[in-house]
Design a protein around this motif. Structure first.
Motif, PDB file in Angstrom:
ATOM      1  N   PRO A  74       3.233  64.450  84.357  1.00 29.20           N
ATOM      2  CA  PRO A  74       4.443  65.265  84.136  1.00 29.20           C
ATOM      3  C   PRO A  74       5.444  65.075  85.270  1.00 29.20           C
ATOM      4  O   PRO A  74       5.079  64.977  86.437  1.00 29.20           O
ATOM      5  CB  PRO A  74       3.894  66.689  84.102  1.00 29.20           C
ATOM      6  CG  PRO A  74       2.454  66.541  83.754  1.00 29.20           C
ATOM      7  CD  PRO A  74       2.009  65.279  84.364  1.00 29.20           C
ATOM      8  N   GLY A  75       6.695  65.016  84.945  1.00 31.60           N
ATOM      9  CA  GLY A  75       7.761  64.868  85.930  1.00 31.60           C
ATOM     10  C   GLY A  75       7.970  63.453  86.414  1.00 31.60           C
ATOM     11  O   GLY A  75       8.703  63.252  87.390  1.00 31.60           O
ATOM     12  N   ALA A  76       7.329  62.426  85.786  1.00 32.54           N
ATOM     13  CA  ALA A  76       7.478  61.026  86.207  1.00 32.54           C
ATOM     14  C   ALA A  76       8.769  60.456  85.651  1.00 32.54           C
ATOM     15  O   ALA A  76       8.779  59.808  84.600  1.00 32.54           O
ATOM     16  CB  ALA A  76       6.280  60.209  85.757  1.00 32.54           C
ATOM     17  N   THR A  77       9.845  60.756  86.324  1.00 34.39           N
ATOM     18  CA  THR A  77      11.142  60.226  85.903  1.00 34.39           C
ATOM     19  C   THR A  77      11.264  58.753  86.302  1.00 34.39           C
ATOM     20  O   THR A  77      10.409  58.193  86.994  1.00 34.39           O
ATOM     21  CB  THR A  77      12.267  61.032  86.554  1.00 34.39           C
ATOM     22  OG1 THR A  77      12.182  60.893  87.970  1.00 34.39           O
ATOM     23  CG2 THR A  77      12.154  62.523  86.195  1.00 34.39           C
ATOM     24  N   ARG A  78      12.350  58.133  85.899  1.00 36.58           N
ATOM     25  CA  ARG A  78      12.568  56.727  86.240  1.00 36.58           C
ATOM     26  C   ARG A  78      12.691  56.535  87.751  1.00 36.58           C
ATOM     27  O   ARG A  78      12.200  55.544  88.308  1.00 36.58           O
ATOM     28  CB  ARG A  78      13.833  56.216  85.558  1.00 36.58           C
ATOM     29  CG  ARG A  78      13.702  56.122  84.050  1.00 36.58           C
ATOM     30  CD  ARG A  78      14.970  55.544  83.458  1.00 36.58           C
ATOM     31  NE  ARG A  78      14.856  55.402  82.006  1.00 36.58           N
ATOM     32  CZ  ARG A  78      15.830  54.952  81.228  1.00 36.58           C
ATOM     33  NH1 ARG A  78      16.997  54.605  81.777  1.00 36.58           N
ATOM     34  NH2 ARG A  78      15.652  54.840  79.918  1.00 36.58           N
ATOM     35  N   ARG A  79      13.313  57.463  88.395  1.00 37.68           N
ATOM     36  CA  ARG A  79      13.464  57.347  89.842  1.00 37.68           C
ATOM     37  C   ARG A  79      12.106  57.448  90.538  1.00 37.68           C
ATOM     38  O   ARG A  79      11.827  56.702  91.478  1.00 37.68           O
ATOM     39  CB  ARG A  79      14.384  58.457  90.335  1.00 37.68           C
ATOM     40  CG  ARG A  79      14.675  58.388  91.822  1.00 37.68           C
ATOM     41  CD  ARG A  79      15.646  59.475  92.194  1.00 37.68           C
ATOM     42  NE  ARG A  79      15.909  59.451  93.642  1.00 37.68           N
ATOM     43  CZ  ARG A  79      16.675  60.350  94.281  1.00 37.68           C
ATOM     44  NH1 ARG A  79      17.255  61.334  93.562  1.00 37.68           N
ATOM     45  NH2 ARG A  79      16.855  60.260  95.569  1.00 37.68           N
ATOM     46  N   VAL A  80      11.249  58.379  90.031  1.00 41.96           N
ATOM     47  CA  VAL A  80       9.911  58.524  90.610  1.00 41.96           C
ATOM     48  C   VAL A  80       9.098  57.260  90.371  1.00 41.96           C
ATOM     49  O   VAL A  80       8.395  56.764  91.266  1.00 41.96           O
ATOM     50  CB  VAL A  80       9.205  59.764  90.020  1.00 41.96           C
ATOM     51  CG1 VAL A  80       7.742  59.814  90.451  1.00 41.96           C
ATOM     52  CG2 VAL A  80       9.907  61.033  90.448  1.00 41.96           C
ATOM     53  N   LEU A  81       9.171  56.742  89.172  1.00 35.18           N
ATOM     54  CA  LEU A  81       8.414  55.524  88.859  1.00 35.18           C
ATOM     55  C   LEU A  81       8.888  54.340  89.728  1.00 35.18           C
ATOM     56  O   LEU A  81       8.084  53.551  90.205  1.00 35.18           O
ATOM     57  CB  LEU A  81       8.559  55.177  87.377  1.00 35.18           C
ATOM     58  CG  LEU A  81       7.992  56.206  86.397  1.00 35.18           C
ATOM     59  CD1 LEU A  81       8.273  55.786  84.968  1.00 35.18           C
ATOM     60  CD2 LEU A  81       6.504  56.382  86.622  1.00 35.18           C
ATOM     61  N   ARG A  82      10.213  54.209  89.931  1.00 34.05           N
ATOM     62  CA  ARG A  82      10.738  53.125  90.743  1.00 34.05           C
ATOM     63  C   ARG A  82      10.298  53.267  92.190  1.00 34.05           C
ATOM     64  O   ARG A  82       9.936  52.276  92.857  1.00 34.05           O
ATOM     65  CB  ARG A  82      12.265  53.101  90.633  1.00 34.05           C
ATOM     66  CG  ARG A  82      12.905  51.933  91.379  1.00 34.05           C
ATOM     67  CD  ARG A  82      14.372  51.771  91.010  1.00 34.05           C
ATOM     68  NE  ARG A  82      15.142  52.965  91.316  1.00 34.05           N
ATOM     69  CZ  ARG A  82      15.639  53.803  90.404  1.00 34.05           C
ATOM     70  NH1 ARG A  82      15.436  53.548  89.109  1.00 34.05           N
ATOM     71  NH2 ARG A  82      16.318  54.870  90.759  1.00 34.05           N
TER      72      ARG A  82
END
Length: 316
Positions: free
Chosen positions: A42-50
Motif C-alpha cells: 500500500p502507498g507504493a506510488t511511482r515516486r516510491v517505486l523509482r
C-alpha cells in the motif's frame, strides 16, 4: 449377547505431537496469501517505486565498485602505447646490430655519392653556356665555330668525371687515390672551366659600353665553384665511410685501436670471470664483450686487447 468394546486409542507420544504441529504449521503457511511485494504494498506510488529502484541499484553499484578487477585490465590506449614502446625498443636494438649499421652506412654512402655526382653534372652543365660564349668568340649563329663551341665544356666535363668517378669508387673500397698527378688534372680542368666562365664578365673582358657587375660574374662562376667543392669533398667523405667499423666481429676496418684508453680493471676482471664460467668465449670479439658487459664499443675493444695481451712476451 454382550456388546463388543473397541480397543482403546493409545496416547500419542511427544514426538508425534511435535511432528503433527509442524505439519499443521506448514499447511497453514501454504494456504496463507503471499506477502505483497514492494510494488504491491500500500502507498507504493511511482515516486516510491523509482526511489526504491535507485536505492537497490546504488547497493549493487557499491558492491561492484569494491571489485578492482576492471582496473587491472589494459584499455585500448594502454595497449596501443605498450605496442608502440615495444616496437621502439626493437627498432633501437635493431639499429645497434652490426649488419643493420653496415646496411645503413652503405645506403647513406650510395645516397651521398648519387647526390654529389648529380650536383657535379648539373654544375658542369650550368657552366656550358659560359664556356660556349668564351669559345665562340663572337662567331655567327649556327656557324661551325659557334656549333663546335658547345662541345668544349662537355668533353672537358667527361674527362673530369672520369677522374672524379675513379677516385670516388676507389674511396668506397678503402683505397683512396691521392696521386698528385690526378689532383693536378682535376684542378687543370676546373681552372679552365672557371677561367672561361669568368673571363667574358671581368672588367677587361666586357664589350665597350657594358658596366661590370659582381652579380653577373658570380652567377656565371657558380657552376665551376660548386664543381670544385664537390671534387674536393667527395673523396674525403668516401674515405671516412671506408674507415667505419660496424663491429661485426670486433675487428677494426681502419687503423688499429691500440691507442684507446685503458679498460677499467673491474671490467677486465668481469670479462675473465665470464670466460672462466663459459658465459663468454675465450676469443670473444669486441661486439660480444660489449653485449656481455653492457659497455661502449671503445671500452669493449680496450677490454679485448687487455685480455689478449700476454705480459710474459709483451705481445697479443
Amino acid at each position: 449377547m454382550s456388546a463388543i468394546n473397541p480397543d482403546p486409542i493409545p496416547e500419542p507420544t511427544p514426538e508425534e505431537v511435535a511432528r503433527g504441529l509442524a505439519e499443521l504449521e506448514r499447511h497453514i503457511a501454504s494456504q496463507a496469501p503471499a506477502a505483497p511485494t514492494p510494488a504491491e504494498s500500500p502507498g507504493a506510488t511511482r515516486r516510491v517505486l523509482r526511489l526504491r529502484a535507485e536505492v537497490a541499484e546504488a547497493h549493487q553499484l557499491a558492491d561492484l565498485q569494491a571489485d578492482d578487477t576492471p582496473l587491472m585490465l589494459d584499455t585500448p590506449k594502454v595497449r596501443k602505447r605498450r605496442k608502440q614502446a615495444q616496437e621502439a625498443a626493437r627498432l633501437h636494438a635493431l639499429a645497434q646490430d652490426p649488419e643493420m649499421r653496415a646496411w645503413q652506412a652503405a645506403r647513406m654512402r650510395r645516397l651521398l655519392v648519387t647526390a654529389a655526382l648529380v650536383s657535379l653534372t648539373l654544375a658542369l652543365a650550368w657552366s656550358t653556356a659560359g664556356v660556349q660564349a668564351f669559345a665562340a668568340d663572337g662567331a655567327d649563329l649556327w656557324s661551325p665555330g659557334w656549333v663546335f663551341a658547345w662541345l668544349v665544356e662537355p668533353f672537358m666535363s667527361l674527362a673530369l668525371l672520369v677522374v672524379v668517378g675513379a677516385r670516388a669508387y676507389m674511396g668506397t673500397r678503402g683505397q683512396p687515390l691521392n696521386n698528385p698527378i690526378l689532383t693536378k688534372i682535376e684542378w687543370l680542368f676546373l681552372g679552365l672551366t672557371l677561367g672561361m666562365n669568368a673571363w667574358p664578365y671581368l672588367p677587361w673582358g666586357l664589350p665597350d659600353g657594358t658596366d661590370f657587375t659582381v652579380s653577373r660574374l658570380v652567377l656565371h662562376v657558380l657552376g665551376p665553384v660548386v664543381a670544385v667543392a664537390i671534387v674536393t669533398a667527395l673523396p674525403i667523405i668516401l674515405e671516412s665511410f671506408a674507415r667505419l667499423d660496424h663491429g661485426a666481429d670486433g675487428t677494426p676496418t681502419g687503423p688499429t685501436y691500440r691507442a684507446n684508453a685503458p679498460a677499467p680493471d673491474a671490467l677486465i676482471a668481469r670479462a675473465r670471470h665470464l670466460m672462466a664460467t663459459g658465459q663468454l668465449p675465450a676469443a670473444a670479439g669486441a661486439d660480444k664483450i660489449r653485449r656481455a658487459l653492457g659497455c661502449g664499443m671503445d671500452t669493449a675493444r680496450a677490454v679485448r686487447d687487455a685480455l689478449r695481451y700476454d705480459p710474459t712476451t709483451g705481445k697479443d
